[in-house]
Design an enzyme around this catalytic site. Sequence first.
Site, PDB file in Angstrom:
ATOM      1  N   ASN A  83      45.323  35.327  29.321  1.00 53.36           N
ATOM      2  CA  ASN A  83      45.303  34.831  27.947  1.00 53.36           C
ATOM      3  C   ASN A  83      45.409  35.991  26.954  1.00 53.36           C
ATOM      4  OD1 ASN A  83      44.937  33.064  25.718  1.00 53.36           O
ATOM      5  ND2 ASN A  83      43.610  31.760  26.943  1.00 53.36           N
ATOM      6  N   HIS A 113      35.087  58.284  32.948  1.00 50.83           N
ATOM      7  CA  HIS A 113      35.108  59.698  32.545  1.00 50.83           C
ATOM      8  C   HIS A 113      33.786  60.353  32.901  1.00 50.83           C
ATOM      9  CE1 HIS A 113      38.824  58.937  30.377  1.00 50.83           C
ATOM     10  NE2 HIS A 113      38.262  57.827  29.932  1.00 50.83           N
ATOM     11  N   THR A 163      29.868  45.069  37.172  1.00 53.64           N
ATOM     12  CA  THR A 163      29.685  46.451  37.613  1.00 53.64           C
ATOM     13  C   THR A 163      29.669  46.583  39.137  1.00 53.64           C
ATOM     14  OG1 THR A 163      27.285  46.260  37.570  1.00 53.64           O
ATOM     15  CG2 THR A 163      28.357  47.014  35.545  1.00 53.64           C
ATOM     16  N   LYS A 164      29.516  45.438  39.837  1.00 54.08           N
ATOM     17  CA  LYS A 164      29.415  45.433  41.297  1.00 54.08           C
ATOM     18  C   LYS A 164      30.302  44.337  41.856  1.00 54.08           C
ATOM     19  CE  LYS A 164      24.705  47.116  41.303  1.00 54.08           C
ATOM     20  NZ  LYS A 164      23.311  46.818  41.513  1.00 54.08           N
ATOM     21  N   LYS A 181      24.746  31.340  40.870  1.00 55.84           N
ATOM     22  CA  LYS A 181      24.709  30.312  41.924  1.00 55.84           C
ATOM     23  C   LYS A 181      25.971  30.382  42.761  1.00 55.84           C
ATOM     24  CE  LYS A 181      26.699  26.512  39.217  1.00 55.84           C
ATOM     25  NZ  LYS A 181      26.510  25.160  38.784  1.00 55.84           N
TER      26      LYS A 181
END
Length: 184
Positions: A83, A113, A163-164, A181
């Site tokens: 989008n 960085h 982040t994971k 969930k």
Amino acid sequence: MISEKQKMLSGLPFNALDPELVKERKRAKALCFEYNQLHPDQKGMRQQKLSKLLGQGFKPTIEPNFQCDYGYNIQLGENVYINHNGTILDAAPVTIGNNVMIGPNVVISTTTHPLQASERKKGTTEAAAITIAQDVWIGMGATILPGVTIDEGAVIAAGSVVTKNVAKQTLVAGVPAKMLKKIT
């Protein structure tokens, strides 16, 4: 001696200020600019610009304004929809599977960085690949960080910062994103 581009493509720290890489980003920015300026009815011309930028056969639907760093590190499956205001920073490979929906204002960034300002001033950059499997939905305003894999059928809630890695058939949300969930 290994070039900065070879370092980048090999997953090693590289200098983003290298003239070859600057030139390649400039090319991608120009193609993105041209793509973003085309009238919606100019579908053939839009696909030509995307093919030149991404260099592949599938015909994704990417709404303007779209931005990327290089283009050639982005691999899109069939039936991908991105989008408005999608950004993909592709210093490392970004692989997006079939039937993926990406909401507006999503950022997918392979780059990071160093913490040391002296290294950032030199242009030192690192990148880690991002993989998004098939049938994933990424909600508006989400951010996907370097090195993340999002497995098949997962849903990323709007505004999340991933982040994971995200497991198959799960809903994640928040900053940082956490599993809410399983999707059944």
